[in-house]
Design an enzyme around this catalytic site. Structure first.
Site, mmCIF file in Angstrom:
data_model
loop_
_atom_site.group_PDB
_atom_site.id
_atom_site.type_symbol
_atom_site.label_atom_id
_atom_site.label_comp_id
_atom_site.label_asym_id
_atom_site.label_seq_id
_atom_site.Cartn_x
_atom_site.Cartn_y
_atom_site.Cartn_z
ATOM 1 N N SER A 269 109.373 0.706 26.699
ATOM 2 C CA SER A 269 109.463 -0.685 26.274
ATOM 3 C C SER A 269 110.852 -0.998 25.736
ATOM 4 O O SER A 269 111.489 -0.166 25.115
ATOM 5 C CB SER A 269 108.428 -0.985 25.180
ATOM 6 O OG SER A 269 108.535 -2.331 24.753
ATOM 7 N N LYS B 127 101.153 1.930 26.127
ATOM 8 C CA LYS B 127 102.112 0.900 26.551
ATOM 9 C C LYS B 127 101.385 -0.374 26.967
ATOM 10 O O LYS B 127 101.846 -1.492 26.686
ATOM 11 C CB LYS B 127 102.962 1.426 27.717
ATOM 12 C CG LYS B 127 103.918 0.399 28.336
ATOM 13 C CD LYS B 127 104.866 -0.200 27.302
ATOM 14 C CE LYS B 127 106.061 -0.907 27.924
ATOM 15 N NZ LYS B 127 105.728 -1.984 28.842
ATOM 16 N N HIS C 214 100.385 -2.083 23.818
ATOM 17 C CA HIS C 214 101.622 -2.647 23.270
ATOM 18 C C HIS C 214 101.892 -4.002 23.907
ATOM 19 O O HIS C 214 102.189 -4.986 23.217
ATOM 20 C CB HIS C 214 102.785 -1.682 23.543
ATOM 21 C CG HIS C 214 104.153 -2.286 23.380
ATOM 22 N ND1 HIS C 214 104.695 -3.145 24.317
ATOM 23 C CD2 HIS C 214 105.098 -2.157 22.416
ATOM 24 C CE1 HIS C 214 105.902 -3.518 23.933
ATOM 25 N NE2 HIS C 214 106.165 -2.934 22.789
ATOM 26 N N ASN C 215 101.775 -4.078 25.223
ATOM 27 C CA ASN C 215 102.035 -5.333 25.917
ATOM 28 C C ASN C 215 100.981 -6.385 25.587
ATOM 29 O O ASN C 215 101.291 -7.579 25.495
ATOM 30 C CB ASN C 215 102.087 -5.100 27.430
ATOM 31 C CG ASN C 215 103.378 -4.432 27.866
ATOM 32 O OD1 ASN C 215 104.056 -3.792 27.064
ATOM 33 N ND2 ASN C 215 103.709 -4.541 29.129
ATOM 34 N N GLU D 197 101.871 -7.790 22.388
ATOM 35 C CA GLU D 197 103.036 -8.650 22.654
ATOM 36 C C GLU D 197 102.587 -10.035 23.115
ATOM 37 O O GLU D 197 103.119 -11.061 22.657
ATOM 38 C CB GLU D 197 103.907 -7.986 23.715
ATOM 39 C CG GLU D 197 105.119 -8.742 24.166
ATOM 40 C CD GLU D 197 105.810 -8.037 25.325
ATOM 41 O OE1 GLU D 197 106.043 -8.697 26.355
ATOM 42 O OE2 GLU D 197 106.093 -6.822 25.213
#
Length: 477
Positions: free
Chosen positions: A130, A184, A187-188, A191
């Site tokens: 990232s 990940k 995480h997105n 986001e």
């Protein structure tokens, strides 16, 4: 003796090129390869002064230029293109070599690929990266999965190029098989939620507060100096300051209001549904983007659906402070949901992910880097089995202090007809957690009535069914 590379990168679009440059800048000899050799040649010609690159025209030459165990980083589109590259390189590798997928692959695909390559004696390392193209070049947050054995060999190189906080690399071995790509993905998803909440804060300040984009930019700049300090808050101020050169209008006013997405947010929500984890904040953010993109539906409804017109100044003199409270509290909920999803997946797949370590490696290099990640790390350091971040002392104090303002903001949005699904869903989730009793009891009664799905009682063990079509007597199930 022919020089050998410590690591190789195949797929030299912007992300792959910048990762290769990052490795070279840190003193590693890097083999580089692309399907079209022209791109490989351009990289060496333009950036060869940054370090040592070994360009290769063929997959065979590329593999031959790598030291053992070979470390092949693939940077291509997710899905079939990734599978095609794996099948091209796997036959050229030997047991103990590794293929590192540093793209945004679905974690289920990573699990499949890891199992398949393990049978061939190869390590497959699904790695979340990232930070975008700048992070790839200057120091990303890196989330590698795969075997512990592969990390022993690969880890030092990844830690070398990762972002650093107080000298500590934003890189850690997440867990086996698909753990890295799963983290990940979440995480997105976080986001997505974070960006939606920021957009709603802007919309409220503009529509109900009557502030211009430039004025709101100043608000975000000031927030960035406090507890909301983060990369996304910082760049929001920069976007709002921007003036379009051609029209002289605020940049934000000349951009089409349809937010696009590449799929990781949807994957997060789909996975959460499978795991039974309520990531409502992330889901609302995904759906908000989908709604924004439904131009035909919006056009059909805009002129026909009645509602109040937002009134400038409706939020009163304290609107800015109220929105800051609502934004921070809702942001905490989004992160709490994301970390709960990571913990649920870790238990489901036997990954043994350390949630505190995830907060630690997200403190820099990645898109959701923020000051309050230090507090998340501290929360999990105190209690690795924390059920939800909302009950940690720091976050409990924060959401408790935001109560009145948070509710005022959600009510104001509804009264003024300003869509704020992120704020509203975060508050509803919070109220759902704190409720002593939920209306789910009624839903269980309905399910038993039409489908004999049974229910449990609060006063005795077991499952029960009421004979609704007869004398309505209760029987054990």
């Amino acid at each position: 003796m022919t020089e050998k590379a410590q690591i190789g990168v195949t797929g030299l679009a912007v992300m792959g090129r910048n990762l290769a440059r990052n490795f070279a800048r840190h003193g590693h000899t890097v083999a580089v390869h692309n399907r079209s050799y022209g791109r490989t040649k351009e990289l060496v010609e333009e950036f060869g002064h940054e370090g040592t690159f070994l360009p290769a025209e063929s997959a065979e030459d590329f593999v031959a230029s790598l030291e053992r165990p070979r470390r092949v980083v693939i940077m291509v589109k997710a899905g079939k293109p990734t599978d095609a590259v794996i099948e091209e390189f796997a036959p050229l590798l030997e047991p103990g070599d590794m293929i590192i997928d540093a793209g945004n692959a679905h974690f289920a695909d990573t699990r499949r690929r890891e199992a398949s390559l393990k049978e061939r004696g190869l390590h497959f390392v699904g790695t979340g990266v990232s930070g975008g193209e700048e992070g790839a070049l200057h120091g990303p947050s890196i989330m590698p999965g795969g075997s512990k054995e592969s990390y022993e060999s690969l880890g030092p190189l990844l830690e070398d190029i990762a972002a650093k906080v107080d000298g500590e690399p934003c890189c850690v071995h997440v867990g086996p098989d698909g753990a890295g790509h799963f983290v990940k993905m979440v995480h997105n998803g976080i986001e997505y939620a974070d960006m939606q909440l920021i957009a709603e804060a802007y919309d409220l300040l503009r529509q109900a507060g009557g502030h211009s984009p430039a004025e709101i930019a100043d608000v975000f700049s000031s927030w960035n100096e406090g507890r909301l300090g983060s990369y996304l808050i910082e760049i929001t101020a920069e976007v709002l300051k921007q003036v379009d050169a051609g029209t002289g209008k605020p940049f934000v006013d000349i951009v089409v209001d349809q937010a696009e997405q590449k799929g990781t947010g949807r994957w997060t929500v789909q996975s959460a549904l499978d795991l039974g984890v309520p990531v409502s904040g992330i889901a609302e953010a995904v759906f908000a983007r989908a709604l924004s993109g439904g131009a035909d539906v919006r056009r059909a409804a805009a002129g026909k659906l009645p509602g109040p017109a937002a009134q400038t100044g409706a939020g009163g003199a304290d609107l800015r402070a109220d929105v800051e409270q609502a934004l921070f509290a809702s942001k905490i909920v989004a992160y709490a949901q994301g970390f709960q999803q990571i913990q649920a997946a870790s238990a489901e797949y036997g990954w043994e992910i350390d949630p505190g370590a995830m907060a630690k490696i997200w403190r820099d290099g990645c898109i959701i880097r923020a000051k309050f990640l230090d507090y998340i790390k501290q929360a999990y350091d105190k209690d690795a089995n924390l059920q939800t971040l909302l009950v940690d002392d720091y976050f409990l104090d924060a959401v408790s202090g935001a109560q009145e303002a948070w509710r005022r903001v959600v009510a104001l949005a509804a009264q003024q007809g300003i869509p704020a699904p992120g704020f509203a869903s975060a508050l509803a989730y919070y109220d759902g957690l704190r409720a002593q009793r939920l209306p789910a009891a009624l839903i269980q009664g309905q399910r038993d009535f039409f489908g004999a799905h049974t229910y449990q009682r609060i006063d005795k063990d077991g499952s029960f069914h009421t004979m609704w079509g007869a004398e309505r007597n209760e029987v054990g199930a």
